[in-house]
Scaffold this motif. Structure first.
Motif, short mmCIF file in Angstrom:
data_model
loop_
_atom_site.label_atom_id
_atom_site.label_comp_id
_atom_site.label_asym_id
_atom_site.label_seq_id
_atom_site.Cartn_x
_atom_site.Cartn_y
_atom_site.Cartn_z
N LEU A 139 46.00 17.75 45.25
CA LEU A 139 46.14 18.33 46.42
C LEU A 139 47.18 19.66 46.22
CD1 LEU A 139 45.89 18.77 49.53
CD2 LEU A 139 47.64 16.78 49.65
N ALA A 140 48.18 19.38 45.48
CA ALA A 140 49.01 20.35 45.24
C ALA A 140 48.38 21.79 44.29
CB ALA A 140 50.27 20.11 44.26
N VAL A 141 47.43 21.74 43.60
CA VAL A 141 46.59 22.68 42.94
C VAL A 141 45.74 23.09 43.81
CG1 VAL A 141 44.84 23.28 41.20
CG2 VAL A 141 46.62 21.46 40.62
N ALA A 142 45.30 22.65 44.82
CA ALA A 142 44.35 23.34 45.89
C ALA A 142 45.25 24.09 47.11
CB ALA A 142 43.68 22.17 46.64
N ALA A 143 46.36 23.85 47.33
CA ALA A 143 47.50 24.39 48.04
C ALA A 143 48.00 25.64 47.16
CB ALA A 143 48.72 23.49 48.19
N GLY A 144 47.75 25.62 46.04
CA GLY A 144 48.35 26.67 45.18
C GLY A 144 47.32 27.93 44.99
N VAL A 145 45.99 27.23 45.39
CA VAL A 145 44.80 28.55 45.48
C VAL A 145 45.02 29.70 46.24
CG1 VAL A 145 42.09 28.85 45.59
CG2 VAL A 145 43.22 26.99 44.24
N PRO A 146 45.48 29.39 47.49
CA PRO A 146 45.53 30.43 48.42
C PRO A 146 46.72 31.39 48.24
CG PRO A 146 45.21 28.43 49.90
CD PRO A 146 45.55 28.11 48.32
N ALA A 147 47.70 30.55 47.46
CA ALA A 147 48.98 31.47 47.05
C ALA A 147 48.63 32.63 45.81
CB ALA A 147 49.98 30.65 46.57
N LEU A 148 47.66 31.94 45.05
CA LEU A 148 47.14 32.69 43.91
C LEU A 148 46.35 33.89 44.27
CD1 LEU A 148 46.66 33.09 40.88
CD2 LEU A 148 44.66 31.45 40.95
N GLY A 149 45.40 33.57 45.42
CA GLY A 149 44.67 34.76 46.13
C GLY A 149 45.38 35.74 46.52
N ALA A 150 46.49 35.33 47.29
CA ALA A 150 47.31 36.41 47.82
C ALA A 150 48.08 37.24 46.75
CB ALA A 150 48.43 35.54 48.80
N ALA A 151 48.63 36.71 45.73
CA ALA A 151 48.92 37.36 44.92
C ALA A 151 48.02 38.20 44.31
CB ALA A 151 49.89 36.44 43.92
N GLY A 152 46.86 37.85 43.87
CA GLY A 152 45.78 38.54 43.26
C GLY A 152 45.51 39.70 43.85
N GLY A 153 45.40 39.54 45.46
CA GLY A 153 44.98 40.62 46.25
C GLY A 153 45.76 41.85 46.13
N ARG A 154 46.80 41.85 45.49
CA ARG A 154 47.92 43.10 45.59
C ARG A 154 47.64 43.68 44.01
NH1 ARG A 154 51.49 39.00 47.12
NH2 ARG A 154 51.65 39.00 49.56
N LEU A 155 46.75 43.27 43.29
CA LEU A 155 46.53 43.93 41.96
C LEU A 155 45.58 44.80 42.10
CD1 LEU A 155 46.60 40.45 39.72
CD2 LEU A 155 48.55 42.08 40.11
N PRO A 156 45.57 45.65 40.57
CA PRO A 156 44.49 46.56 40.83
C PRO A 156 43.24 46.11 40.54
CG PRO A 156 46.20 47.22 39.57
CD PRO A 156 46.69 45.89 39.66
N ASP A 157 41.97 46.77 40.68
CA ASP A 157 40.56 46.35 41.02
C ASP A 157 40.38 45.26 39.90
OD1 ASP A 157 40.17 47.62 43.26
OD2 ASP A 157 39.06 49.28 42.32
N ARG A 158 40.27 45.89 38.67
CA ARG A 158 39.89 44.61 37.47
C ARG A 158 40.67 43.38 37.45
NH1 ARG A 158 36.12 44.53 33.75
NH2 ARG A 158 35.50 46.70 34.25
N PRO A 159 41.83 43.49 37.11
CA PRO A 159 42.58 42.13 37.30
C PRO A 159 42.66 41.59 38.57
CG PRO A 159 44.34 44.27 37.09
CD PRO A 159 42.91 44.63 37.02
N ARG A 160 42.42 42.29 39.76
CA ARG A 160 42.22 41.42 41.01
C ARG A 160 41.16 40.59 41.05
NH1 ARG A 160 42.55 45.40 45.81
NH2 ARG A 160 40.92 46.40 44.81
N ALA A 161 40.10 41.27 40.49
CA ALA A 161 38.62 40.40 40.47
C ALA A 161 38.86 39.25 39.50
CB ALA A 161 37.52 41.50 40.05
N LEU A 162 39.49 39.55 38.40
CA LEU A 162 39.48 38.40 37.49
C LEU A 162 40.32 37.31 38.17
CD1 LEU A 162 39.22 37.13 34.74
CD2 LEU A 162 41.25 38.36 34.08
N VAL A 163 41.62 37.59 38.77
CA VAL A 163 42.43 36.71 39.42
C VAL A 163 41.83 35.89 40.64
CG1 VAL A 163 44.92 36.26 40.51
CG2 VAL A 163 44.47 37.58 38.48
N LEU A 164 41.16 36.49 41.46
CA LEU A 164 40.49 36.00 42.73
C LEU A 164 39.54 35.04 41.98
CD1 LEU A 164 40.29 38.99 45.09
CD2 LEU A 164 41.95 37.12 45.02
N GLY A 165 38.63 35.40 41.12
CA GLY A 165 37.44 34.66 40.56
C GLY A 165 38.16 33.64 39.80
N LEU A 166 39.08 33.63 39.06
CA LEU A 166 40.02 32.53 38.63
C LEU A 166 40.12 31.52 39.31
CD1 LEU A 166 40.95 31.07 35.97
CD2 LEU A 166 42.94 32.40 36.16
#
Length: 287
Positions: A139-166
């Motif tokens: 549950l804690a890992v699942a709760a961290g997924v949106p936070a990872l997405g919010a952080a990844g959304g601020r990155l440039p295109d290539r690392p953003r796609a990698l982080v969002l996909g991960l």
């Protein structure tokens, strides 16, 4: 066990086809201004008929995945799901005007060979439940997924796609482990909430990754996220084992299937919305 393997491969077929349809629909949806988590983007994508087809395929794939997870070790199901990229490659060559060279078809064959080695080595599904805290960890890992997405959304295109996909892959991986832990539907069960939160966040992140970055990079991140973690959880905590004397076959098959699938990840890339697929040069795979 044979029925479980058939279900796992059927799930890979559904997920691989869904990737092509959803990637094309996500690119056609009007872009938003949010970060990695944008529920409005999912709503706009749902208005595309291709996303609806992909969602239906995802639903069928999930049912087959649940059946497979109830009879096969997590590492076998994970490698089978990685093989969905081979399905994506084959469909992309038909639907998106992508020409596969001999090397790419060799990678498809390698995925099949790796899965064959896994099927040969697979033991019975483990019946361990892991430590008592495992559902809460999920549950804690699942709760961290949106936070990872919010952080990844601020990155440039290539690392953003990698982080969002991960992040999407981690969410789907949470779903795989949670399915193994669930014993009926109990509202107070943290594994149930981990499944719902992880799966929902994964869909949001994957849709954003398809629209805002290279689909190929996103799918590579997703494969890593949804295979490695669940496989480790199955072996170390849930009692998944290989047949006696076949550990080498399992390790080799898993490595070959995942590596070959990652080599095929770039064949999930649809052309931009409204543009015809370019004709590839002879002997060159293009998109």
């Amino acid at each position: 066990m044979l029925f479980g393997m058939v279900c796992a491969l059927g799930s890979a077929l559904c997920f691989g086809a869904a990737t092509v349809y959803q990637a094309a629909a996500s690119r056609a949806a009007a872009p938003g201004t949010g970060g990695g988590i944008d529920p409005g983007l999912l709503w706009r994508a749902l208005r595309q008929w291709r996303y609806g087809v992909g969602l239906a395929l995802d639903g069928a794939g999930f049912v087959l995945e649940v059946v497979a997870l109830r009879s096969l070790p997590l590492y076998v199901v994970g490698a089978a799901l990685a093989a969905s990229l081979a399905v994506t490659a084959a469909l992309a060559s038909r639907m998106l005007g992508v020409r596969l060279r001999g090397a790419e078809w060799g990678a498809v064959a390698a995925v099949c060979a790796g899965l064959g080695a896994l099927a040969l080595s697979s033991g019975a599904e483990g019946h361990g439940t892991g430590p008592e805290a495992l559902p809460w960890v999920l549950l804690a890992v699942a709760a961290g997924v949106p936070a990872l997405g919010a952080a990844g959304g601020r990155l440039p295109d290539r690392p953003r796609a990698l982080v969002l996909g991960l992040g999407a892959g981690i969410g789907f991986g949470v779903v795989e482990v949670a399915v193994r832990l669930l014993d009926g539907v109990r509202p107070a069960d943290p594994a149930l909430w981990a499944l719902l939160l992880g799966g929902g966040a994964a869909f949001l992140l994957l849709t954003a990754a398809f629209q805002r970055g290279a689909v190929t990079t996103a799918t590579a991140g997703m494969v890593l996220g949804e295979t490695l973690g669940p496989a480790a959880a199955g072996v170390f905590w849930l009692g998944d084992r290989t047949r006696e004397g076949f550990a080498w076959s399992a390790l080799t098959g898993f490595a070959v299937a995942v590596a070959a699938a990652l080599a095929l990840a770039r064949f999930g890339e649809p052309p931009p919305a409204g543009d015809p697929a370019p004709a590839p040069a002879p002997g060159v795979s293009g998109r």
